[in-house]
Design a protein around this motif. Structure first.
Motif, PDB file in Angstrom:
ATOM      1  N   GLN A   1      -6.871   3.745  -5.687  1.00  0.00           N
ATOM      2  CA  GLN A   1      -5.433   4.449  -6.222  1.00  0.00           C
ATOM      3  C   GLN A   1      -6.638   4.941  -7.991  1.00  0.00           C
ATOM      4  OE1 GLN A   1      -1.900   4.555  -6.661  1.00  0.00           O
ATOM      5  NE2 GLN A   1      -1.051   4.302  -4.088  1.00  0.00           N
TER       6      GLN A   1
ATOM      7  N   LYS B   1       0.806  -0.575   0.212  1.00  0.00           N
ATOM      8  CA  LYS B   1      -0.109  -0.045  -0.006  1.00  0.00           C
ATOM      9  C   LYS B   1       0.785   1.186  -0.059  1.00  0.00           C
ATOM     10  CE  LYS B   1      -4.022  -1.622   2.000  1.00  0.00           C
ATOM     11  NZ  LYS B   1      -5.025  -1.916   1.245  1.00  0.00           N
ATOM     12  N   THR B   2       0.592   2.367  -0.900  1.00  0.00           N
ATOM     13  CA  THR B   2       1.391   3.429  -0.319  1.00  0.00           C
ATOM     14  C   THR B   2       1.308   3.896   1.324  1.00  0.00           C
ATOM     15  OG1 THR B   2      -0.170   3.937  -3.019  1.00  0.00           O
ATOM     16  CG2 THR B   2       1.116   5.784  -1.317  1.00  0.00           C
TER      17      THR B   2
ATOM     18  N   TRP C   1      -3.297  10.496 -10.529  1.00  0.00           N
ATOM     19  CA  TRP C   1      -1.388  10.717 -10.060  1.00  0.00           C
ATOM     20  C   TRP C   1      -0.473   9.757 -10.745  1.00  0.00           C
ATOM     21  CZ3 TRP C   1       2.246   8.614  -6.099  1.00  0.00           C
ATOM     22  CH2 TRP C   1       1.140   7.764  -5.380  1.00  0.00           C
TER      23      TRP C   1
ATOM     24  N   PHE D   1       2.316   7.164   1.771  1.00  0.00           N
ATOM     25  CA  PHE D   1       2.186   8.765   2.237  1.00  0.00           C
ATOM     26  C   PHE D   1       0.728   8.744   1.496  1.00  0.00           C
ATOM     27  CE2 PHE D   1       4.309   7.773  -1.860  1.00  0.00           C
ATOM     28  CZ  PHE D   1       3.749   9.264  -2.974  1.00  0.00           C
ATOM     29  N   ASP D   2       0.330   9.712   1.855  1.00  0.00           N
ATOM     30  CA  ASP D   2      -0.959  10.490   1.098  1.00  0.00           C
ATOM     31  C   ASP D   2      -0.838  11.367   0.309  1.00  0.00           C
ATOM     32  OD1 ASP D   2      -3.563  11.201   0.298  1.00  0.00           O
ATOM     33  OD2 ASP D   2      -4.041  12.159   2.281  1.00  0.00           O
ATOM     34  N   PRO D   3      -0.619  10.944  -0.979  1.00  0.00           N
ATOM     35  CA  PRO D   3       0.222  11.888  -2.628  1.00  0.00           C
ATOM     36  C   PRO D   3      -0.956  13.346  -2.076  1.00  0.00           C
ATOM     37  CG  PRO D   3      -1.680  10.305  -2.945  1.00  0.00           C
ATOM     38  CD  PRO D   3      -0.772   9.804  -2.199  1.00  0.00           C
ATOM     39  N   GLY D   4      -2.091  13.418  -2.398  1.00  0.00           N
ATOM     40  CA  GLY D   4      -2.706  14.458  -2.590  1.00  0.00           C
ATOM     41  C   GLY D   4      -2.393  15.417  -1.022  1.00  0.00           C
ATOM     42  N   ALA D   5      -1.580  14.961  -0.593  1.00  0.00           N
ATOM     43  CA  ALA D   5      -1.969  15.940   0.790  1.00  0.00           C
ATOM     44  C   ALA D   5      -0.334  16.496   0.949  1.00  0.00           C
ATOM     45  CB  ALA D   5      -1.382  15.008   2.141  1.00  0.00           C
TER      46      ALA D   5
ATOM     47  N   GLU E   1     -10.790  -0.476  -2.313  1.00  0.00           N
ATOM     48  CA  GLU E   1     -10.292   0.038  -0.737  1.00  0.00           C
ATOM     49  C   GLU E   1      -9.509  -0.891  -0.126  1.00  0.00           C
ATOM     50  OE1 GLU E   1      -9.088   2.471  -0.193  1.00  0.00           O
ATOM     51  OE2 GLU E   1     -10.424   4.415  -0.811  1.00  0.00           O
TER      52      GLU E   1
ATOM     53  N   ARG F   1     -11.298   3.245 -10.426  1.00  0.00           N
ATOM     54  CA  ARG F   1     -10.877   4.129  -8.639  1.00  0.00           C
ATOM     55  C   ARG F   1     -10.639   2.275  -8.365  1.00  0.00           C
ATOM     56  NH1 ARG F   1     -12.989   4.235  -4.342  1.00  0.00           N
ATOM     57  NH2 ARG F   1     -15.286   4.773  -4.928  1.00  0.00           N
TER      58      ARG F   1
ATOM     59  N   HIS G   1      -2.131  -0.537  -4.278  1.00  0.00           N
ATOM     60  CA  HIS G   1      -2.470   0.598  -4.424  1.00  0.00           C
ATOM     61  C   HIS G   1      -4.029   1.153  -4.060  1.00  0.00           C
ATOM     62  CE1 HIS G   1       0.466   1.128  -7.348  1.00  0.00           C
ATOM     63  NE2 HIS G   1       0.528  -0.343  -7.794  1.00  0.00           N
TER      64      HIS G   1
END
Length: 222
Positions: free
Chosen positions: A91, A3-4, A206, A6-10, A83, A80, A88
């Protein structure tokens, strides 16, 4: 794959690519078809993912980059992910996945995986070409297969993989003003990883998906 972390949107926006939007006459089905039929020099954009990815044992994969022929113009069909997936999760991505031994080509992989993931039958799909391979940080060598998709068509998302299917106007994605540059510090303290983001309404596009769209932009404007 994991899983990612970090939060890329942040991550803050550090700048915009800023190139001019492609002209409407470049973004028609006829123009896209004609562009892939021509051989013109152009430069794919390098990605930080390829630098961070393992250099050995890259697994083959392919995605379909579907351009849907709508009355208002071409749109890009995206998914999308659910979850609960181990990689991913949540995402935005193109339909596609890992190559199997029986796949005769990346095109076959993209068509098979798309049918399995979202139920799009290949009779609606016109393959127009492929973009350069994209190496992901998760050790995949992904071939983007560009296709024109003719409505009407029925979709049947796999609930185990796909939470939502949506479309974004191609014109929005083919403008450098909508291509944000962001970055995240690497956990080992050796630097940072840069990536593109293309937020659209409630969707955050992203990473590899945005990088492949950037190369489509470069290819179409050449």
């Amino acid at each position: 794959m994991t899983k990612t972390l970090f939060d890329p949107g942040a991550m803050p926006v550090e700048g915009l690519a800023g190139e001019a939007p492609l002209a409407p006459d470049v973004l028609t089905a006829q123009a896209v078809r004609a562009r892939f039929a021509r051989t013109l020099p152009w430069d794919p954009e390098p990605s930080d993912e390829a630098l961070a990815a393992p250099s050995l044992r890259l697994r083959r994969a392919a995605v379909l980059l579907p351009l849907v022929e709508r009355p208002a113009g071409l749109s890009v069909l995206l998914t999308r992910r659910t979850e609960h997936l181990s990689s991913h999760a949540g995402q935005v991505s193109f339909p596609g996945g890992r190559a199997e031994e029986l796949d005769s080509s990346p095109i076959e992989t993209a068509l098979r995986e798309t049918a399995e993931e979202i139920g799009l039958h290949r009779r609606h799909v016109e393959i127009v070409g492929v973009l350069p391979e994209h190496v992901t940080i998760s050790a995949y060598r992904v071939t983007p297969v560009v296709a024109l998709v003719q409505p009407p068509f029925a979709l049947r998302p796999d609930p185990g993989e796909v939470a939502e299917i949506f479309e974004v106007p191609l014109a929005f994605l083919m403008s450098g003003a909508n291509h944000e540059r962001r970055s995240v510090a690497l956990p080992d303290g050796t630097g940072k990883r840069s990536f593109y983001a293309m937020p659209y309404q409630d969707y955050f596009i992203w990473g590899a998906t945005a990088a492949m769209l950037r190369n489509l932009y470069h290819f179409l404007r050449a």
